[in-house]
Design an enzyme around this catalytic site. Structure first.
Site, PDB file in Angstrom:
ATOM      1  N   ARG A 136      54.243  62.504   1.668  1.00 39.51           N
ATOM      2  CA  ARG A 136      55.498  62.304   2.403  1.00 39.51           C
ATOM      3  C   ARG A 136      56.697  62.788   1.624  1.00 39.51           C
ATOM      4  O   ARG A 136      57.606  63.392   2.171  1.00 39.51           O
ATOM      5  CB  ARG A 136      55.762  60.809   2.565  1.00 39.51           C
ATOM      6  CG  ARG A 136      55.185  60.210   3.699  1.00 39.51           C
ATOM      7  CD  ARG A 136      55.187  58.716   3.555  1.00 39.51           C
ATOM      8  NE  ARG A 136      54.375  58.316   4.658  1.00 39.51           N
ATOM      9  CZ  ARG A 136      54.825  58.137   5.884  1.00 39.51           C
ATOM     10  NH1 ARG A 136      56.088  58.234   6.163  1.00 39.51           N
ATOM     11  NH2 ARG A 136      54.024  57.850   6.860  1.00 39.51           N
ATOM     12  N   TYR A 160      41.920  61.033   2.609  1.00 37.77           N
ATOM     13  CA  TYR A 160      41.999  62.496   2.479  1.00 37.77           C
ATOM     14  C   TYR A 160      42.638  62.873   1.155  1.00 37.77           C
ATOM     15  O   TYR A 160      43.383  62.080   0.555  1.00 37.77           O
ATOM     16  CB  TYR A 160      42.755  63.139   3.648  1.00 37.77           C
ATOM     17  CG  TYR A 160      44.110  62.555   3.992  1.00 37.77           C
ATOM     18  CD1 TYR A 160      45.248  62.942   3.315  1.00 37.77           C
ATOM     19  CD2 TYR A 160      44.232  61.637   5.036  1.00 37.77           C
ATOM     20  CE1 TYR A 160      46.490  62.427   3.667  1.00 37.77           C
ATOM     21  CE2 TYR A 160      45.475  61.113   5.388  1.00 37.77           C
ATOM     22  CZ  TYR A 160      46.596  61.514   4.701  1.00 37.77           C
ATOM     23  OH  TYR A 160      47.820  60.996   5.046  1.00 37.77           O
TER      24      TYR A 160
HETATM   25  P1  FAD Z   1      62.683  56.794   8.853  1.00 39.89           P
HETATM   26  O1  FAD Z   1      61.719  57.521   8.011  1.00 39.89           O
HETATM   27  O2  FAD Z   1      62.561  55.317   8.949  1.00 39.89           O
HETATM   28  O3  FAD Z   1      64.135  57.166   8.321  1.00 39.89           O
HETATM   29  C1  FAD Z   1      65.285  56.459   8.683  1.00 39.89           C
HETATM   30  C2  FAD Z   1      66.351  56.692   7.619  1.00 39.89           C
HETATM   31  O4  FAD Z   1      67.571  56.106   8.061  1.00 39.89           O
HETATM   32  C3  FAD Z   1      66.008  56.061   6.281  1.00 39.89           C
HETATM   33  O5  FAD Z   1      66.232  56.998   5.249  1.00 39.89           O
HETATM   34  C4  FAD Z   1      66.950  54.859   6.202  1.00 39.89           C
HETATM   35  O6  FAD Z   1      67.319  54.539   4.869  1.00 39.89           O
HETATM   36  C5  FAD Z   1      68.142  55.380   7.001  1.00 39.89           C
HETATM   37  N1  FAD Z   1      68.937  54.307   7.620  1.00 39.89           N
HETATM   38  C6  FAD Z   1      68.476  53.224   8.272  1.00 39.89           C
HETATM   39  N2  FAD Z   1      69.492  52.480   8.736  1.00 39.89           N
HETATM   40  C7  FAD Z   1      70.630  53.113   8.376  1.00 39.89           C
HETATM   41  C8  FAD Z   1      72.005  52.835   8.575  1.00 39.89           C
HETATM   42  N3  FAD Z   1      72.398  51.742   9.233  1.00 39.89           N
HETATM   43  N4  FAD Z   1      72.926  53.701   8.075  1.00 39.89           N
HETATM   44  C9  FAD Z   1      72.524  54.816   7.414  1.00 39.89           C
HETATM   45  N5  FAD Z   1      71.230  55.133   7.188  1.00 39.89           N
HETATM   46  C10 FAD Z   1      70.295  54.284   7.666  1.00 39.89           C
HETATM   47  N6  FAD Z   1      53.556  60.087  11.110  1.00 39.89           N
HETATM   48  C11 FAD Z   1      52.952  61.308  11.167  1.00 39.89           C
HETATM   49  O7  FAD Z   1      53.500  62.245  11.780  1.00 39.89           O
HETATM   50  N7  FAD Z   1      51.734  61.528  10.582  1.00 39.89           N
HETATM   51  C12 FAD Z   1      51.077  60.532   9.890  1.00 39.89           C
HETATM   52  O8  FAD Z   1      49.978  60.755   9.366  1.00 39.89           O
HETATM   53  C13 FAD Z   1      51.699  59.236   9.808  1.00 39.89           C
HETATM   54  N8  FAD Z   1      51.083  58.222   9.144  1.00 39.89           N
HETATM   55  C14 FAD Z   1      51.708  57.014   9.055  1.00 39.89           C
HETATM   56  C15 FAD Z   1      51.062  55.980   8.352  1.00 39.89           C
HETATM   57  C16 FAD Z   1      51.666  54.720   8.249  1.00 39.89           C
HETATM   58  C17 FAD Z   1      50.927  53.624   7.499  1.00 39.89           C
HETATM   59  C18 FAD Z   1      52.943  54.494   8.855  1.00 39.89           C
HETATM   60  C19 FAD Z   1      53.609  53.141   8.745  1.00 39.89           C
HETATM   61  C20 FAD Z   1      53.583  55.517   9.552  1.00 39.89           C
HETATM   62  C21 FAD Z   1      52.976  56.775   9.673  1.00 39.89           C
HETATM   63  N9  FAD Z   1      53.594  57.839  10.373  1.00 39.89           N
HETATM   64  C22 FAD Z   1      52.973  59.053  10.440  1.00 39.89           C
HETATM   65  C23 FAD Z   1      54.896  57.635  11.062  1.00 39.89           C
HETATM   66  C24 FAD Z   1      56.069  58.178  10.283  1.00 39.89           C
HETATM   67  O9  FAD Z   1      56.069  57.680   8.964  1.00 39.89           O
HETATM   68  C25 FAD Z   1      57.407  57.804  10.954  1.00 39.89           C
HETATM   69  O10 FAD Z   1      57.303  57.961  12.337  1.00 39.89           O
HETATM   70  C26 FAD Z   1      58.530  58.691  10.437  1.00 39.89           C
HETATM   71  O11 FAD Z   1      58.657  58.579   9.040  1.00 39.89           O
HETATM   72  C27 FAD Z   1      59.860  58.366  11.125  1.00 39.89           C
HETATM   73  O12 FAD Z   1      60.902  59.143  10.566  1.00 39.89           O
HETATM   74  P2  FAD Z   1      62.423  58.809  10.898  1.00 39.89           P
HETATM   75  O13 FAD Z   1      63.217  59.799  10.097  1.00 39.89           O
HETATM   76  O14 FAD Z   1      62.630  58.748  12.370  1.00 39.89           O
HETATM   77  O15 FAD Z   1      62.676  57.337  10.365  1.00 39.89           O
END
Ligand code: FAD
Length: 427
Positions: A109, A217
């Protein structure tokens, strides 16, 4: 780099969703500012599977070679029964790549996050940390955010990519997260530590068992080995607040096959992920505030599409921006309302399908007793070369609703024919 003055777009959240979207829009010549709550940009956790619908986009962005250098392109995806370790289904990932034109790969990641961070820097995105957004409102010409320190910022568009516990989602939709009562443990260890555990180094292997599953993996060019252990927490079912704790981990995997059993002691025990999603919603666009990534559609991770959906969201939005800008106009002269409507029209339905299928997939993986045997029989009868169950996910990301392929509907469990030797083996 176009970082001076008022940005065209404010992106809240610098996770994989926020950064990939910032990069996609900066490529279109827009001035983007990302506001991240944490003191530094980064990702916690271990491996991430990225399917052809994502590597296709990385290739378009010119980032696939870098991803391949840092990640691993496995040979097969294999599902096994976690109790007797029998193989249930095998996808040849070489065939999959030939079908979709792009690889199925796995990557750390933090490596994927860093690829987007570097790409944003090169594209001149204004990246700001230590900014917690606490409120959103629409204005005459766009939207305004309020920061925890009381400061405000405005832009024609605000993208809320602030994750599962999104403040924007709370404010604009107000729904709750849904607990699955399942918890995930992760570990990424040097490959030498697991070589004698009966692992398949070249494959992504998923062991599915009663109320639990286990994923393995290799990562980082094959030097590391990633494991995810997921199980239903008895404490969660009993309504206890502090659930999914390490004492529950060992008990959950008792009775699983040797390879899984040897993997469990290696799991990190100082951090675990209670697995939550949200019900799908129809409206992601609220004036000039739009939800994206987990803020819009947090899934249970059984389809391994959460980060991918977030990356697709940004790509789709950027394609509509490019389409809806008059030729010869300044990059910022975007018809935002039309672009947002087009984004919502196609992404809401696609992500709804992934979210609901992920829930159903979770139920199927975790079956016990006769239903487990029925599931195994059905899995073994699927011909992976038919591709009906991967086309709707791994095919090219749709830009318009009529490009969305039909959804794969699984065969009902009751139709399964259990082989006699299996039925007696489980007695
Ligand atoms: P996030 O990664 O949650 O990022 C949100 C960001 O916003 C963070 O940096 C946080 O600090 C910031 N933030 C939050 N609130 C505020 C605020 N109020 N003000 C300013 N900043 C803020 N997905 C895949 O595609 N393939 C996989 O194999 C996979 N495996 C997974 C395995 C597990 C065990 C889990 C739990 C999830 C997995 N996922 C996988 C899903 C994936 O990790 C998430 O869907 C993805 O990381 C979401 O990204 P995002 O940027 O939307 O949210």
């Amino acid at each position: 780099p176009p970082t001076e003055g008022r940005p065209d777009v404010l992106v809240v959240g610098g996770g994989i969703g926020g950064l990939s979207t910032a990069f996609a829009l900066a490529r279109e010549g827009l001035r983007i500012r990302v506001l991240e709550r944490a003191p530094e940009f980064g990702e916690v956790g271990a491996g991430l599977q990225i399917a052809p619908n994502c590597t296709r986009i990385l290739d378009e962005y010119g980032l696939l070679d870098e991803a391949k250098e840092l990640g691993v392109v496995p040979e097969n995806m294999v599902m096994r029964d976690a109790l007797d370790s029998r193989e249930l289904i095998r996808l040849d990932l070489g065939d999959l790549e030939r079908r979709y034109g792009f690889p199925y790969m796995v990557i750390h990641r933090s490596d994927l996050h860093a690829i987007f961070l570097r790409a944003c820097r090169r594209a001149g995105v204004d990246l700001v940390t230590d900014r917690t957004v606490v409120d959103y409102e629409n204005t005459a010409g766009g939207a305004r955010i309020t920061l925890a320190d009381g400061g405000t910022e405005e832009a024609p568009l605000v993208i809320a990519a602030d994750g599962l516990r999104s403040v924007a989602r709370q404010k604009l939709v107000g729904d709750d997260v849904v607990s699955s009562d399942y918890v995930a443990y992760r570990a990424a260890v040097p490959i030498e530590q697991v070589r004698d555990n009966g692992i398949a180094e070249k494959d992504v292997t998923v062991y599915v068992g009663p109320r639990c599953h286990f994923v393995q993996y290799a990562l980082r060019g094959g030097d590391m080995f990633n494991q995810v252990a997921v199980f239903q927490s008895p404490k969660a079912l009993a309504g206890q607040e502090d659930w999914g704790t390490p004492d529950e981990l060992d008990a959950a995997f008792e009775g699983t096959c040797e390879t899984v059993g040897k993997g469990i002691p290696l799991m990190w025990r100082d951090r675990w992920w209670q697995m939550m999603d949200r019900d799908p919603i129809d409206t992601w666009v609220h004036g000039r505030v739009v939800l994206l990534g987990d803020a819009a559609h947090p899934p249970l991770q059984y389809m391994a599409q959460g980060a991918i959906m977030a990356i697709e969201d940004g790509w789709v939005l950027s394609r509509h921006v490019a389409r809806l800008r008059a030729e010869d106009a300044a990059p910022s002269a975007v018809d935002w309302d039309a672009a947002l409507a087009a984004y919502e029209a196609v992404r809401v339905e696609h992500c709804r399908r992934i979210l609901t299928t992920a829930r159903a997939w979770g139920e199927l993986w975790h079956l016990d007793g006769t239903e487990r045997l029925q599931r195994n029989a059905i899995m073994r009868s699927i011909d992976p070369a038919e591709y009906a169950f991967t086309d709707w996910v791994y095919g090219p990301t749709a830009l318009f609703p009529d490009e969305e392929p039909p959804m794969f509907r699984p065969v009902p469990l009751a139709s399964a024919r259990i082989e006699e030797d299996e039925a007696s083996a489980s007695d």
